[in-house]
Design an enzyme around this catalytic site. Structure first.
Site, PDB file in Angstrom:
ATOM      1  N   ASN A 150      41.100 111.820 -12.918  1.00 46.02           N
ATOM      2  CA  ASN A 150      40.137 112.921 -12.837  1.00 46.02           C
ATOM      3  C   ASN A 150      39.240 112.836 -14.074  1.00 46.02           C
ATOM      4  OD1 ASN A 150      38.753 115.311 -12.664  1.00 46.02           O
ATOM      5  ND2 ASN A 150      40.520 116.625 -13.130  1.00 46.02           N
ATOM      6  N   LYS A 186      36.727 114.514 -14.747  1.00 48.43           N
ATOM      7  CA  LYS A 186      36.143 115.827 -15.083  1.00 48.43           C
ATOM      8  C   LYS A 186      34.629 115.671 -15.305  1.00 48.43           C
ATOM      9  CE  LYS A 186      40.530 117.031 -17.140  1.00 48.43           C
ATOM     10  NZ  LYS A 186      41.300 118.083 -17.791  1.00 48.43           N
ATOM     11  N   HIS A 189      42.185 122.682  -8.911  1.00 52.60           N
ATOM     12  CA  HIS A 189      42.458 122.296 -10.304  1.00 52.60           C
ATOM     13  C   HIS A 189      42.445 123.545 -11.182  1.00 52.60           C
ATOM     14  CE1 HIS A 189      41.976 120.505 -14.263  1.00 52.60           C
ATOM     15  NE2 HIS A 189      42.491 119.410 -13.734  1.00 52.60           N
ATOM     16  N   GLU A 240      41.230 124.152 -13.966  1.00 46.56           N
ATOM     17  CA  GLU A 240      39.924 124.502 -14.559  1.00 46.56           C
ATOM     18  C   GLU A 240      39.047 125.226 -13.536  1.00 46.56           C
ATOM     19  OE1 GLU A 240      39.075 120.558 -15.995  1.00 46.56           O
ATOM     20  OE2 GLU A 240      40.765 120.755 -17.372  1.00 46.56           O
ATOM     21  N   GLU A 282      50.582 120.446 -12.019  1.00 44.88           N
ATOM     22  CA  GLU A 282      49.929 120.316 -13.325  1.00 44.88           C
ATOM     23  C   GLU A 282      50.130 121.604 -14.120  1.00 44.88           C
ATOM     24  OE1 GLU A 282      46.626 117.225 -13.257  1.00 44.88           O
ATOM     25  OE2 GLU A 282      45.708 119.073 -12.559  1.00 44.88           O
ATOM     26  N   GLY A 308      45.288 118.576 -20.980  1.00 45.31           N
ATOM     27  CA  GLY A 308      44.355 118.350 -22.082  1.00 45.31           C
ATOM     28  C   GLY A 308      44.865 118.820 -23.428  1.00 45.31           C
ATOM     29  N   SER A 366      48.509 115.683 -19.691  1.00 43.28           N
ATOM     30  CA  SER A 366      48.684 114.842 -20.878  1.00 43.28           C
ATOM     31  C   SER A 366      49.494 113.571 -20.616  1.00 43.28           C
ATOM     32  CB  SER A 366      49.298 115.659 -22.023  1.00 43.28           C
ATOM     33  OG  SER A 366      48.405 116.693 -22.404  1.00 43.28           O
TER      34      SER A 366
END
Ligand code: PEP
Length: 253
Positions: free
Chosen positions: A10, A12, A95, A97, A167, A173, A213
């Site tokens: 991904n 992003k 996701h 985010e 996730e 991240g 991560s």
């Protein structure tokens, strides 16, 4: 049949230039990649169509999001039909985010999932708890609620086109990867939920991949867990170490 190992990158909202994208792709194009791993990369949407010309055939493409309508006055959105027409096989939905920054509820994610599957896209369906939720002992409940929203709207046959990405938000991240025991426990719970809420066969056959991560240094141990069927990789998918993550199972021999 064993579940095929799956690794998604991904990207992003990265990189910021075509030249940088070319460098990332040229590393993948020249690498010795495990042919038993299903590999998908999700660049920003404006790079999807040009990338089809340059990325090697074994690597499939994914959008990072889509809307639930086919067309119309939805400024800034991309529809499942447009992705299908552009021969993009996958889309990432839900996701964290998208959920946190763009306020997508589980119901919106479920609507998008139904629309994507109906249009014949395959879906990488993301779930995961925040740190506060984990510390409050709510991990299983949160993840099940996120899944339930989709389960309520999907047919049993839809699940062959879904990959679930577990996730944990606190691992995305942050450099704080889940331990292999934490990942295995969460994945086993998801499989148990699918077995009861959908069917034992769907639970057995659905890939459940871990994201948060993942790096070349930690992917091998995670990949030895029986219910970890691959990875969704953010930061490390932009680096040459993505090759090692794709090859995580092969390196074990
Ligand atoms: C992600 O964004 O899906 C992700 C897992 O990011 P990272 O690997 O950077 O934690």
């Amino acid at each position: 049949m064993p579940r095929q190992f799956f690794v998604g990158g991904n990207f992003k909202m990265n990189p910021t230039s075509q030249g940088q994208l070319d460098s990332i792709i040229s590393v993948l194009n020249s690498a010795d990649l495990d042919s038993t791993t299903e590999i998908v990369v999700a660049p920003p949407s404006l790079y999807l169509i040009p990338l089809k010309q340059t990325v090697r055939q074994e690597i499939q493409l994914s959008a990072q999001n889509c809307f639930y309508k086919e067309s119309g006055a939805f400024t800034g959105e991309i529809s499942p039909a447009q992705l299908v027409d552009s021969n993009i096989p996958y889309v990432i939905l839900g996701h964290s985010e998208r959920r946190s920054i763009f306020h997508e509820t589980s119901e919106i994610v479920a609507k998008k999932t139904v629309a994507a599957l109906t249009a014949t896209l395959k879906v990488i369906f993301c779930v995961g708890e925040t740190l506060e939720e984990r510390e409050a002992g709510l991990t299983t409940e949160v993840v099940q609620n996120q899944l339930q929203a989709a389960v309520s709207h999907l047919q049993v046959t839809d699940w062959s086109c879904v990959v679930i990405a577990y996730e944990p938000v606190w691992a995305i991240g942050t450099g704080k990867v889940a331990t292999s025991a934490q990942a295995q426990e969460a994945h086993l719970n998801i499989r148990a939920f699918l077995s009861q809420a959908v069917s034992p066969a769907v639970a057995e056959n659905t890939r459940i991949i871990y994201g948060g991560s993942v790096t070349a240094a930690n992917c091998q141990e995670l990949s030895t867990q029986p219910d970890v069927d691959g990875f969704l990789v953010g930061g490390a998918s932009l680096k040459p170490e993505f090759v090692n993550i794709i090859n995580a199972r092969r390196i074990q021999g």
